[in-house]
Design an enzyme around this catalytic site. Structure first.
Site, PDB file in Angstrom:
ATOM      1  N   CYS A   7      18.127 -42.338 -10.604  1.00 45.10           N
ATOM      2  CA  CYS A   7      19.268 -42.385 -11.509  1.00 45.10           C
ATOM      3  C   CYS A   7      20.543 -42.697 -10.750  1.00 45.10           C
ATOM      4  O   CYS A   7      20.551 -42.869  -9.537  1.00 45.10           O
ATOM      5  CB  CYS A   7      19.406 -41.042 -12.226  1.00 45.10           C
ATOM      6  N   ASP A  30      11.246 -32.602 -12.840  1.00 46.31           N
ATOM      7  CA  ASP A  30      11.781 -31.906 -11.671  1.00 46.31           C
ATOM      8  C   ASP A  30      13.259 -31.545 -11.805  1.00 46.31           C
ATOM      9  O   ASP A  30      13.754 -30.698 -11.065  1.00 46.31           O
ATOM     10  CB  ASP A  30      11.565 -32.735 -10.416  1.00 46.31           C
ATOM     11  N   LEU A  58       4.217 -51.555  -1.455  1.00 38.02           N
ATOM     12  CA  LEU A  58       4.651 -52.793  -0.821  1.00 38.02           C
ATOM     13  C   LEU A  58       3.734 -53.014   0.377  1.00 38.02           C
ATOM     14  O   LEU A  58       3.659 -52.159   1.270  1.00 38.02           O
ATOM     15  CB  LEU A  58       6.108 -52.686  -0.368  1.00 38.02           C
ATOM     16  N   VAL A 102       5.490 -60.367  -0.195  1.00 42.32           N
ATOM     17  CA  VAL A 102       6.463 -61.431  -0.435  1.00 42.32           C
ATOM     18  C   VAL A 102       6.067 -62.680   0.333  1.00 42.32           C
ATOM     19  O   VAL A 102       5.555 -62.614   1.453  1.00 42.32           O
ATOM     20  CB  VAL A 102       7.881 -60.983  -0.029  1.00 42.32           C
ATOM     21  N   GLY A 128       6.557 -48.679   3.425  1.00 40.22           N
ATOM     22  CA  GLY A 128       6.323 -48.199   4.778  1.00 40.22           C
ATOM     23  C   GLY A 128       7.570 -48.123   5.625  1.00 40.22           C
ATOM     24  O   GLY A 128       7.486 -47.857   6.837  1.00 40.22           O
TER      25      GLY A 128
END
Length: 621
Positions: A2, A115, A276, A303, A385
Site C-alpha cells: 500500500c 495482518d 522472478l 526478461v 532473489g
C-alpha cells in the site's frame, strides 16, 4: 502492499477539539489529505481511506493481498468517535498468524483475517516493543488519540520506504516524496547536500533524501512525534556481532532451514503469486524453495529483449533460465521487451515520476518497470532473489583486491570490479559544479561515517575486520539503492515484490559467519550454494555471477541519442547548468552499447531533463 501518508501538526489551528472525533469539520484539510493520498494511487489501486481528527490526519491507498474483502484502512482500535489507536500501514507481516494466536489468547477479538489488525492489536498490547516481534517488510504510522502522539515505523532492512518532513508542530509523512510534496508546507527544492547526492546515484545516505528538509525514517528505526510536536528517532535493530559456533555443515544446514521457512512464509497471499527467474543461483533457489513438497512449482518470469531485427535476442540468461525452469517444473514465461518501446519518452517519464528523482542508471530502470508491468497482468505478488549478493557477498567488489582495499566504498573504487561506473557518472557533471559542492569530499565523509558504525567481531584478524566493514557498507549504503529501485518501480504498476533474502533472521545469522567459511570453496556465496545444492542443476548452481541484462537493440541507443540532441537544441533546456558540455556532446555522438551499463551519459541527462521539467525544482546554483 500500500501507500501511506498524513501529518500531525500540534501548532496548526484546527477546529476539532475532541480526540477520537473522526469527522473533521475542516474541509480544506480533508481535501488536502485526499490530494496527498491520491498521489499514491499506483501503490494502492484497490481502495482509498482517509481519517482526520484534531492535529492528526492519516491517508491510505490499498493494494489488497490478504483478506481482500476486509482490513480497510486507516484501521481503528475502538469504535468511531472513541478510537484508541489509528493505523495506516503498508507491508506484509510474515509471522502474523503466530502473533494473532498469541494476541487472541490474551483476549483480543479479531474482526478481520489479515495482518493489518495484528499490527494494530500488537501495538495496543506491547507498544513500540511490538516491532521486536515483527517479521516482515513494513512502514506504518500509529496515532494514539489519548497521548496525542504519532509513531512512524520502518522495517529492519528498509524494504518499504517511509519519508517525512519536520513541521513546527510535528511532521508530514508519506511512502513517497510525491505525497509530501503535495503538502503546502513543502516545495520541490534541493539543497547543497541534496545536489551532491544527485551526482552520486550509487550511494544511499541513510536518513537523507536529496529534497531539502526531507528525511527518511532509517531502516530499523522508529520516529516518535510527541504531543508538543518534538521528535525523536531511535534504532530498534541492527545486526550484532556474535561468535559463530556452528561448523561448516551445521552452518549450511541452518541456512537451508532458514531459507525454507522464509520462502514458505512469503508464499502466503490471497492473490496470484510468481517468482522472478533469471537462471542465476539466487532466483533459482527462491523458485525451487517456492515449490511445496508434492505441490506445483509457482509461475515464473524472466526478461528478454529484441535485437536489431525486432526478434527476441539471445541473452546470457536464456540457457540457464530454460534449464532452471525445466528442472523445477515452473510455469515459465519470458517477457520480451521491445527496444523501441523502451525508448518511448513516456516510459522514462513514468520511471522518473515513480522514483521522484533522476537517479536511474542505464536502461535497467526502464526495462525493470516494463517487466513489472507485464508481470502485473498475471500476478499481484512476485518473489525476487534480490539482496543475496549483499547478504552472502556475491559481487565482484567483495573479492577484487583493488576494491576491497580501496579507501572508499568498494563499488565506487577506481577498479574494474564495478565497471568504474562511479567515475563514469561523476565525469558527466561540470567540474565547477563538482568542486563547488565538494562531491568527492562528501563521499569521503560519508565513508568515514559508515565505517564508524561498524562493530567488529572480537578476536578476528585484519582481513575479517575488513570484510565486516565491506558487509556493513553493502547492507547500509548499497542495498538500499536497489531496494528503493525495486519498491518504486514495482509499486508504480501495483506489483508487490517480496525479497526473502532480506529476512532479518537470515541477515543476522549470515552476518556472523566468518568470511573464510562464506567462501570455503574459493567462490562467492559458498554457503548459499551448498545450502541449495540438492535443488538445482549443476550448471545453474555454478553459473558465474551475471549482471541484470541490458537491451542489445541498437534502435534503443539511437533513439536515446536523438532525443538528447533534440532537447539540447531547445532554448528551455537546463542540462548545461549541471552537465559538462563535452560529456553532453559525447552522449549524443558516441554509443556505449556493450559496456557494463551502456549510454550512461544519455540516460542520466535525459532523466535529469524529465525531472527538471516535471518537478521544476529550485537548485542551489
Amino acid at each position: 502492499m500500500c501507500g501511506i501518508t498524513g501529518w500531525v501538526d500540534h501548532h496548526r489551528p484546527h477546529p476539532t477539539t475532541h480526540p477520537g472525533e473522526t469527522t473533521s469539520p475542516d474541509p480544506e484539510s480533508r481535501l488536502l489529505l485526499a490530494a496527498m493520498t491520491a498521489t499514491m494511487t499506483c501503490r494502492g489501486p484497490d481502495a482509498e481511506g482517509l481519517w482526520h481528527a484534531g492535529p492528526a490526519a492519516l491517508g491510505h491507498r490499498r493494494l489488497a493481498i490478504l483478506d481482500l474483502a476486509g482490513s480497510a484502512q486507516p484501521m481503528l482500535l475502538g469504535e468511531p468517535g472513541h478510537e484508541r489507536l489509528v493505523l495506516t500501514y503498508s507491508g506484509e507481516l510474515y509471522n502474523y498468524r503466530e502473533l494473532r494466536g498469541e494476541l487472541a489468547a490474551a483476549g483480543h477479538h479479531f474482526r478481520t483475517t489479515g495482518d493489518t489488525e495484528v499490527v494494530l492489536a500488537a501495538w495496543h498490547a506491547w507498544g513500540p516493543a511490538a516491532v521486536d516481534r515483527f517479521n516482515g517488510m513494513y512502514a506504518f504510522a500509529v496515532w494514539d488519540t489519548r497521548t496525542r502522539e504519532l509513531w512512524l515505523v520502518r522495517d529492519r532492512l528498509g524494504i518499504k520506504p517511509l519519508y517525512y518532513r519536520p513541521l513546527p508542530g510535528g511532521v508530514v509523512f508519506g511512502s513517497e516524496p510525491k505525497a509530501i510534496l503535495a503538502h503546502p508546507a513543502s516545495r520541490p527544492r534541493v539543497d547543497d547536500e541534496g545536489l551532491a547526492q544527485l551526482m552520486l546515484p550509487l550511494l544511499k545516505v541513510p536518513g537523507r533524501a536529496p529534497w531539502a528538509d526531507l528525511r527518511e525514517v532509517r531502516p530499523g528505526h522508529l520516529l516518535h512525534v510527541r504531543a508538543d510536536g518534538s521528535t525523536t528517532e531511535r534504532r530498534y535493530w541492527a545486526p550484532q556481532p556474535r561468535e559463530h559456533h556452528h561448523n561448516r555443515a551445521e552452518t549450511v544446514a541452518h541456512v537451508r532451514e532458514l531459507l525454507a521457512d522464509i520462502v514458505t512464509r512469503q508464499l502466503v497471499a490471497d492473490v496470484p503469486l510468481c517468482t522472478l527467474l533469471s537462471g542465476g543461483l539466487d532466483s533459482s533457489a527462491i523458485t525451487a524453495l517456492a515449490r511445496p513438497a508434492g505441490g506445483r512449482a509457482p509461475r515464473s518470469f524472466s526478461v528478454g529483449f529484441t535485437d536489431a531485427s525486432g526478434e527476441a535476442a539471445d541473452t546470457e540468461d536464456d540457457p540457464y533460465v530454460r534449464l532452471a525452469a525445466a528442472h523445477l517444473g515452473s510455469d515459465h514465461r519470458d517477457i520480451v521487451l521491445d527496444g523501441g518501446r523502451l525508448a518511448d519518452p513516456e516510459v522514462r517519464a513514468a520511471c522518473v515520476r515513480a522514483r521522484d528523482l533522476p537517479i536511474g542508471i542505464g536502461d535497467l530502470d526502464l526495462s525493470l518497470h516494463q517487466l513489472f508491468a507485464a508481470i502485473r497482468t498475471h500476478s499481484t505478488v512476485a518473489l525476487s532473489g534480490e539482496s543475496a549478493d549483499e547478504v552472502f557477498g556475491g559481487y565482484r567488489w567483495f573479492h577484487h583486491p583493488e576494491a576491497v582495499h580501496a579507501d572508499t566504498f568498494p563499488w565506487m573504487a577506481d577498479s574494474p570490479a564495478h565497471g568504474r561506473l562511479h567515475q563514469r557518472i561523476l565525469a558527466l557533471f561540470r567540474k565547477d559544479v563538482r568542486e563547488r559542492f565538494a562531491v568527492e569530499d562528501y563521499v569521503a565523509d560519508q565513508y568515514r561515517t559508515a565505517l564508524g558504525e561498524v562493530r567488529h567481531h572480537d578476536g578476528a584478524g585484519a582481513s575479517e575486520h575488513r570484510m565486516d566493514e565491506i558487509g556493513h557498507l553493502a547492507l547500509t549504503r548499497f542495498l538500499p539503492t536497489l531496494l528503493d529501485r525495486k519498491d518504486r518501480l514495482s509499486m508504480a504498476v501495483g506489483l508487490e515484490v517480496r525479497v526473502p533474502f532480506c529476512d532479518h533472521r537470515l541477515v543476522e545469522y549470515v552476518h556472523n559467519i566468518p568470511w573464510s567459511m562464506r567462501t570455503h570453496d574459493g567462490r562467492e556465496k559458498s554457503v548459499l550454494r551448498a545450502a541449495v545444492a540438492d535443488l538445482l542443476p549443476e550448471a545453474v548452481l555454478y553459473r558465474p555471477k551475471s549482471p541484470y541484462p541490458s537491451t542489445p537493440d541498437p534502435v534503443y541507443s539511437q533513439a536515446l541519442r536523438g532525443q538528447l540532441a533534440a532537447r539540447l537544441a531547445e532554448p528551455d533546456c537546463r542540462l548545461p547548468e549541471l552537465f559538462d558540455d563535452a560529456a553532453l556532446h559525447d552522449a549524443v555522438t558516441v554509443s556505449e552499447q556493450g559496456s557494463l551499463i551502456g549510454n550512461v551519459g544519455a540516460e542520466l541527462a535525459l532523466n535529469f531533463d524529465v525531472w527538471l521539467r516535471a518537478y521544476d525544482p529550485v537548485l542551489p546554483l
